[in-house]
Scaffold this motif. Structure first.
Motif, PDB file in Angstrom:
ATOM      1  N   PHE A  23       0.893  -1.256  -0.020  1.00 10.52           N
ATOM      2  CA  PHE A  23      -0.077  -0.064   0.088  1.00 10.52           C
ATOM      3  C   PHE A  23       0.916   1.440   0.095  1.00 10.52           C
ATOM      4  N   HIS A  80     -11.902  12.160   1.578  1.00  3.09           N
ATOM      5  CA  HIS A  80     -10.716  12.203   1.413  1.00  3.09           C
ATOM      6  C   HIS A  80     -10.133  11.832  -0.162  1.00  3.09           C
ATOM      7  N   GLU A  82      -7.319  10.888  -1.575  1.00  2.60           N
ATOM      8  CA  GLU A  82      -6.413  10.011  -1.991  1.00  2.60           C
ATOM      9  C   GLU A  82      -7.053   8.784  -2.853  1.00  2.60           C
ATOM     10  N   ASP A  84      -7.202   5.630  -3.182  1.00  2.00           N
ATOM     11  CA  ASP A  84      -7.950   4.418  -2.504  1.00  2.00           C
ATOM     12  C   ASP A  84      -9.314   4.735  -2.187  1.00  2.00           C
ATOM     13  N   HIS A  85      -9.821   6.328  -2.305  1.00  2.00           N
ATOM     14  CA  HIS A  85     -11.030   6.323  -1.594  1.00  2.00           C
ATOM     15  C   HIS A  85     -11.757   7.413  -2.938  1.00  2.00           C
ATOM     16  N   HIS A 146      -4.808  12.195   7.354  1.00  2.00           N
ATOM     17  CA  HIS A 146      -3.424  12.552   7.048  1.00  2.00           C
ATOM     18  C   HIS A 146      -2.771  13.217   5.787  1.00  2.00           C
ATOM     19  N   ASP A 165     -10.103   7.205   6.637  1.00  2.00           N
ATOM     20  CA  ASP A 165      -8.634   6.619   7.183  1.00  2.00           C
ATOM     21  C   ASP A 165      -8.588   6.564   8.697  1.00  2.00           C
ATOM     22  N   TYR A 193      -1.536   0.467  11.600  1.00  2.00           N
ATOM     23  CA  TYR A 193      -2.006   1.630  10.477  1.00  2.00           C
ATOM     24  C   TYR A 193      -1.546   3.110  11.229  1.00  2.00           C
ATOM     25  N   HIS A 226     -11.416   1.920   6.041  1.00  2.00           N
ATOM     26  CA  HIS A 226     -10.620   0.728   5.694  1.00  2.00           C
ATOM     27  C   HIS A 226     -10.788  -0.311   6.772  1.00  2.00           C
TER      28      HIS A 226
HETATM   29 FE1  FEO Z   1      -5.370   8.327   2.956  1.00  2.00          FE
HETATM   30 FE2  FEO Z   1      -7.020   5.209   2.630  1.00  2.00          FE
HETATM   31  O1  FEO Z   1      -6.285   6.789   2.016  1.00  2.00           O
END
Ligand code: FEO
Length: 397
Positions: A23, A80, A82, A84-85, A146, A165, A193, A226
């Protein structure tokens, strides 16, 4: 692929990435895979909270379609940006091109940079309320937890905090809730995490948690983006985050090294013998043989780090270089440490290790210990004494 109900008229419509083993590029080893969680709320507005990673768009859309046609989505919350989202948004928007996307101002800018398409975007800020019909979403910005765009959304009537996250884990399971999986594994993955991604933001996290507590919002469930969501005891993970953000350490030492022909490994062995004889808990890792994510998790609560490398081409061995750069980025505070290693004709690696420890903010408590080619008995005794000395300092606190 079916949606999973999490409350009345609220579904999990995310995706499970069973085979993910990395990741953030190669920086995080997801030994248990991961999930990208998205949530669908059926109200006067058909609302999607977050999307999933681009390659999983089809899975998310299929789960949405098991409840409602994707064309009916008119509201999207981008907590967010990023990928992945947000990666699945362009695919989803093919079905609901007029859906209005809500997010922080930085989210709007970021989505433009990522997807280069015209979006029906509206910026929101902390305290804004968004009526979905019978329900209301309260938006809470959490910049730099983050990313600058990061946000949480709180569903007032159902008392569900969609935390993105924060409070999540890289943990692929067929289960969706905290009370359905082994607690030890859940907390380990939650801690991993935090240590590998959120560690540098401890002060900010403490501040934001205090702000959220001040809002006095009842939280019945934390729906993360997640892994598992927290319905049995959401405060368990909030309390864990409070402890972790305080950056407290235990009397524990982590020794990490990389070796060419075994000399540095031999030194490491003697160092931990000294630590062991002093009665202080420790961990010993050859970074070339070990998953970095687990090592960082172990370092997260350790007071001292002792790092070693053989010299190679005028520098540190490559796995150790990569590890040290990662550690430096996490800015561990309130730690002590020192460096060691072997060399043939230039001991630069050991000096570099010490320099990186200092840059990371670790207080050096023993001069770097280096040997030419292989340690003799006296040098091994020095290694043993180094271990004992750091152990004594750790015991003092
Ligand atoms: Fe900061 Fe799960 O992306």
């Amino acid at each position: 692929m079916q949606a999973v109900p999490i409350a009345k008229n609220i579904w999990w419509v995310g995706a499970i990435d069973w085979t993910a083993r990395h990741f953030h590029g190669q920086t995080y080893t997801t030994q248990r895979g991961t999930t990208y969680n998205a949530y669908l709320i059926l109200d006067e507005k058909i609302t999607l909270i977050d999307a999933v990673y681009g390659p999983f768009a089809g899975e998310m859309i299929q789960r949405i379609r098991s409840v409602v046609p994707a064309e009916k989505i008119d509201t999207i919350i981008a907590n967010h940006i990023e990928p992945d989202h947000s990666g699945a948004l362009p695919e989803l928007l093919k079905f609901c091109p007029n859906a209005r996307i809500y997010g922080s101002e930085r989210a709007g800018q970021g989505l433009e940079h990522y997807y280069h398409q015209k979006l029906n975007f509206q910026a929101v800020k902390t305290g804004d309320l968004l009526s979905l019909g019978r329900r209301t979403l309260r938006l809470i910005e959490i910049p730099m937890i983050h990313w600058p765009d990061s946000m949480m959304s709180y569903l007032v009537e159902d008392q569900i905090l969609f935390s993105n996250d924060t409070f999540g884990q890289h943990y692929a399971t067929s289960e969706r809730f905290d009370d359905e999986v082994p607690q030890e594994t859940l907390m380990e993955e939650t801690g991993k995490y935090y240590a590998n991604i959120l560690w540098p933001f401890g002060n900010l996290i403490a501040q934001r948690l205090a702000e959220i507590e001040k809002m006095a919002i009842p939280i019945r469930m934390i729906a993360t983006s997640h892994g598992l969501s927290w319905r049995k005891d959401p405060w368990k993970v909030i309390e864990a985050y409070k402890r972790w953000s305080a950056n407290e350490t235990k009397p524990k030492i982590v020794v990490v090294y990389e070796t060419m022909y075994g000399s540095t490994a031999k030194m490491a062995g003697k160092i931990v013998e000294g630590i062991s004889d002093a009665g202080v808990p420790f961990k010993l890792y050859d970074i070339a043989q070990t998953d970095r994510t687990s090592v960082i998790y172990d370092m997260f609560d350790a007071k001292a780090y002792i790092v070693g490398s053989s010299n190679h081409d005028g520098g540190i061995l490559p796995n150790m270089v990569s590890f040290m750069e990662f550690l430096k980025g996490l800015h561990p505070k309130n730690r002590i440490g020192c460096a060691f290693g072997s060399y043939g004709w230039s001991g630069v690696a050991i000096m570099k290790l010490e320099a990186i420890l200092k840059e990371a903010g670790v207080a050096i408590v023993h001069p770097a210990l280096s040997v030419v080619y292989a340690p003799d008995d006296a040098q091994l005794t020095a290694c043993y004494e180094l271990g004992k000395k750091v152990a004594a300092l750790v015991q003092k606190g």
